[in-house]
Design a protein around this motif. Structure first.
Motif, mmCIF file in Angstrom:
data_model
loop_
_atom_site.group_PDB
_atom_site.id
_atom_site.type_symbol
_atom_site.label_atom_id
_atom_site.label_comp_id
_atom_site.label_asym_id
_atom_site.label_seq_id
_atom_site.Cartn_x
_atom_site.Cartn_y
_atom_site.Cartn_z
ATOM 1 N N GLN A 9 0.819 -1.202 0.000
ATOM 2 C CA GLN A 9 0.000 0.000 0.000
ATOM 3 C C GLN A 9 0.863 1.266 0.000
ATOM 4 O OE1 GLN A 9 -2.421 -0.777 3.449
ATOM 5 N NE2 GLN A 9 -4.098 -1.601 2.207
ATOM 6 N N ALA A 10 1.965 1.237 0.720
ATOM 7 C CA ALA A 10 2.867 2.390 0.752
ATOM 8 C C ALA A 10 3.509 2.626 -0.610
ATOM 9 C CB ALA A 10 3.949 2.176 1.806
ATOM 10 N N LYS A 11 3.909 1.559 -1.283
ATOM 11 C CA LYS A 11 4.488 1.690 -2.628
ATOM 12 C C LYS A 11 3.463 2.251 -3.601
ATOM 13 C CE LYS A 11 8.145 -1.752 -2.646
ATOM 14 N NZ LYS A 11 8.650 -2.958 -3.285
ATOM 15 N N ARG A 12 2.249 1.713 -3.547
ATOM 16 C CA ARG A 12 1.193 2.185 -4.441
ATOM 17 C C ARG A 12 0.925 3.670 -4.201
ATOM 18 N NH1 ARG A 12 -3.789 -1.058 -3.590
ATOM 19 N NH2 ARG A 12 -2.403 -2.721 -4.246
ATOM 20 N N TYR A 15 3.768 5.792 -5.750
ATOM 21 C CA TYR A 15 3.641 5.907 -7.206
ATOM 22 C C TYR A 15 2.583 6.929 -7.584
ATOM 23 C CZ TYR A 15 6.520 1.729 -7.964
ATOM 24 O OH TYR A 15 7.546 0.831 -8.001
ATOM 25 N N LYS A 16 1.439 6.858 -6.928
ATOM 26 C CA LYS A 16 0.338 7.756 -7.278
ATOM 27 C C LYS A 16 0.570 9.173 -6.772
ATOM 28 C CE LYS A 16 -3.108 4.183 -7.723
ATOM 29 N NZ LYS A 16 -4.403 3.662 -7.286
ATOM 30 N N PHE A 17 1.319 9.334 -5.699
ATOM 31 C CA PHE A 17 1.600 10.660 -5.169
ATOM 32 C C PHE A 17 2.658 11.375 -6.013
ATOM 33 C CE2 PHE A 17 3.939 13.568 -2.382
ATOM 34 C CZ PHE A 17 2.894 14.361 -1.938
ATOM 35 N N CYS A 18 3.706 10.663 -6.379
ATOM 36 C CA CYS A 18 4.812 11.283 -7.125
ATOM 37 C C CYS A 18 4.471 11.529 -8.591
ATOM 38 C CB CYS A 18 6.062 10.424 -7.016
ATOM 39 S SG CYS A 18 6.744 10.385 -5.357
ATOM 40 N N ASN A 38 11.921 8.061 -19.641
ATOM 41 C CA ASN A 38 12.996 9.024 -19.327
ATOM 42 C C ASN A 38 12.405 10.420 -19.158
ATOM 43 O OD1 ASN A 38 15.275 7.414 -19.221
ATOM 44 N ND2 ASN A 38 15.652 7.555 -21.413
ATOM 45 N N GLU A 39 11.473 10.788 -20.034
ATOM 46 C CA GLU A 39 10.806 12.083 -19.931
ATOM 47 C C GLU A 39 10.004 12.193 -18.636
ATOM 48 O OE1 GLU A 39 10.512 15.043 -21.723
ATOM 49 O OE2 GLU A 39 12.342 14.288 -22.629
ATOM 50 N N LEU A 40 9.285 11.122 -18.293
ATOM 51 C CA LEU A 40 8.526 11.110 -17.044
ATOM 52 C C LEU A 40 9.446 11.294 -15.845
ATOM 53 C CD1 LEU A 40 5.904 8.229 -17.363
ATOM 54 C CD2 LEU A 40 5.491 10.682 -17.370
ATOM 55 N N ALA A 41 10.547 10.578 -15.851
ATOM 56 C CA ALA A 41 11.496 10.667 -14.745
ATOM 57 C C ALA A 41 12.015 12.095 -14.596
ATOM 58 C CB ALA A 41 12.647 9.694 -14.962
ATOM 59 N N SER A 42 12.324 12.710 -15.709
ATOM 60 C CA SER A 42 12.820 14.076 -15.678
ATOM 61 C C SER A 42 11.734 15.063 -15.255
ATOM 62 C CB SER A 42 13.359 14.443 -17.061
ATOM 63 O OG SER A 42 13.750 15.781 -17.095
ATOM 64 N N LEU A 43 10.549 14.906 -15.801
ATOM 65 C CA LEU A 43 9.447 15.821 -15.531
ATOM 66 C C LEU A 43 9.002 15.787 -14.074
ATOM 67 C CD1 LEU A 43 7.391 17.777 -16.833
ATOM 68 C CD2 LEU A 43 5.941 15.792 -17.253
ATOM 69 N N PHE A 44 8.931 14.593 -13.497
ATOM 70 C CA PHE A 44 8.449 14.448 -12.125
ATOM 71 C C PHE A 44 9.576 14.291 -11.105
ATOM 72 C CE2 PHE A 44 4.754 13.233 -14.643
ATOM 73 C CZ PHE A 44 3.774 14.005 -14.044
ATOM 74 N N ASN A 45 10.813 14.373 -11.568
ATOM 75 C CA ASN A 45 11.980 14.299 -10.688
ATOM 76 C C ASN A 45 12.009 12.996 -9.878
ATOM 77 O OD1 ASN A 45 14.405 15.298 -9.752
ATOM 78 N ND2 ASN A 45 13.464 16.336 -8.016
ATOM 79 N N VAL A 46 11.840 11.879 -10.588
ATOM 80 C CA VAL A 46 11.924 10.547 -9.989
ATOM 81 C C VAL A 46 12.931 9.736 -10.795
ATOM 82 C CG1 VAL A 46 9.567 10.570 -9.079
ATOM 83 C CG2 VAL A 46 9.977 9.673 -11.369
ATOM 84 N N ALA A 51 9.715 5.679 -12.638
ATOM 85 C CA ALA A 51 8.838 6.128 -13.726
ATOM 86 C C ALA A 51 8.374 4.958 -14.585
ATOM 87 C CB ALA A 51 9.557 7.155 -14.590
ATOM 88 N N THR A 52 9.258 4.005 -14.838
ATOM 89 C CA THR A 52 8.887 2.828 -15.616
ATOM 90 C C THR A 52 7.836 2.011 -14.895
ATOM 91 O OG1 THR A 52 11.101 2.754 -16.596
ATOM 92 C CG2 THR A 52 9.769 0.757 -16.761
ATOM 93 N N GLU A 53 8.034 1.783 -13.612
ATOM 94 C CA GLU A 53 7.053 1.021 -12.838
ATOM 95 C C GLU A 53 5.698 1.726 -12.809
ATOM 96 O OE1 GLU A 53 6.839 -1.990 -11.230
ATOM 97 O OE2 GLU A 53 8.627 -2.390 -12.406
ATOM 98 N N ARG A 54 5.706 3.028 -12.673
ATOM 99 C CA ARG A 54 4.443 3.779 -12.653
ATOM 100 C C ARG A 54 3.738 3.688 -14.002
ATOM 101 N NH1 ARG A 54 -0.166 4.900 -11.596
ATOM 102 N NH2 ARG A 54 -0.851 7.002 -11.161
ATOM 103 N N PHE A 55 4.487 3.809 -15.074
ATOM 104 C CA PHE A 55 3.903 3.715 -16.410
ATOM 105 C C PHE A 55 3.332 2.328 -16.653
ATOM 106 C CE2 PHE A 55 4.324 2.956 -21.021
ATOM 107 C CZ PHE A 55 3.451 3.933 -21.463
#
Length: 64
Positions: A9-12, A15-18, A38-46, A51-55
């Motif tokens: 639950q903390a991981k989920r 992901y949704k918060f960041c 890579n763009e997501l990682a840069s845009l959201f500073n993660v 970013a891959t896991e979130r996508f």
């Protein structure tokens, strides 16, 4: 098992918060998807892995 549930639950939440779902859906995905993450990682500073896991959690058909 309760501790594992809390960790999941903390991981989920992280992901949704960041990288909020409503923001992620507004971004047009580009191909190849490793460039998009890579763009997501840069845009959201993660990290790239984060970013891959979130996508992938939002779009399970792209899991490689």
């Amino acid at each position: 098992m309760f501790k594992e549930l809390q960790e999941m639950q903390a991981k989920r939440f992280a992901y949704k918060f960041c990288i909020p779902t409503f923001m992620l859906r507004k971004i047009k995905a580009i191909q190849p998807y490793n460039h998009f993450t890579n763009e997501l990682a840069s845009l959201f500073n993660v990290t790239y892995v984060f970013a891959t896991e979130r996508f992938v959690t939002l779009n399970p058909c792209y899991k490689s």
